[in-house]
Write a protein that holds these residues in place. Structure first.
Motif, PDB file in Angstrom:
ATOM      1  N   THR A   1       0.838  -1.194   0.000  1.00  0.00           N
ATOM      2  CA  THR A   1       0.000   0.000   0.000  1.00  0.00           C
ATOM      3  C   THR A   1       0.876   1.248   0.000  1.00  0.00           C
ATOM      4  O   THR A   1       2.087   1.172   0.188  1.00  0.00           O
TER       5      THR A   1
ATOM      6  N   GLN B   1       0.423   3.604   2.236  1.00  0.00           N
ATOM      7  CA  GLN B   1       0.244   4.151   3.575  1.00  0.00           C
ATOM      8  C   GLN B   1       1.524   4.000   4.387  1.00  0.00           C
ATOM      9  O   GLN B   1       2.394   3.201   4.050  1.00  0.00           O
TER      10      GLN B   1
ATOM     11  N   TRP C   1       5.038   5.260   1.443  1.00  0.00           N
ATOM     12  CA  TRP C   1       4.910   6.356   0.499  1.00  0.00           C
ATOM     13  C   TRP C   1       6.287   6.834   0.041  1.00  0.00           C
ATOM     14  O   TRP C   1       6.442   7.306  -1.083  1.00  0.00           O
TER      15      TRP C   1
END
Length: 161
Positions: free
Chosen positions: A106, A108, A112
């Protein structure tokens, strides 16, 4: 049978063997792992294709023969039988093994930075390239002067030796 015909026959046989054996190697799911309900088994396969084998690294757990992958396949099926949704199963596995178990992590948390690193490096590289070409274009051209008669004579002397 000529030598060429034998060679072609062997290539054809090797191709046929590869095509027949490839499906067997592609799936490591054992018959005793398969759920009796086809819809539930399909859900398990859909979840498994997104989970990484922690031993093989870039293989999903359905394609891996590792013991840990088998444990993860059984865990996924066990959670489905208990009534968990696909997202709940994935969350459960991620809670136990960390986000590394996801083949597509992901964006998150700290991930990032990894997602942004490529575009940031591209922008930095383009900035350096543009700066270099602008600096180079603004520099004066080097003027090459012709040799004087004395320098030409000295050069001829050196080349004769």
């Amino acid at each position: 049978m000529t030598r060429l015909q034998k060679h072609c026959a062997l290539k054809t046989l090797a191709l046929a063997a590869t095509l027949l054996l490839a499906p067997m190697a592609a799936q490591a799911v054992q018959p005793d792992e398969i759920l009796p309900d086809p819809a539930m088994e399909q859900r398990a396969r859909d979840i498994s294709k997104d989970l990484r084998c922690l031993v093989c690294r870039n293989e999903n757990i359905d394609d891996s023969n590792a013991e840990l992958a088998r444990d993860l396949r059984l865990l996924v099926r066990e959670r489905l039988v208990e009534g968990d949704s696909n997202d709940q199963v994935i969350d459960y596995v991620v809670d136990r093994y960390g986000e590394y178990v996801l083949l597509n992590p992901t964006t998150q948390g700290g991930n990032w930075i990894l997602w942004a690193a490529g575009p940031i490096m591209l922008v930095i590289g383009l900035g350096i390239a543009i700066s270099f070409t602008r600096r180079r274009a603004s520099q004066e051209e080097i003027v090459v002067q012709a040799l004087s008669e004395d320098e030409e004579a000295r050069l001829r002397e050196i080349l004769k030796d």
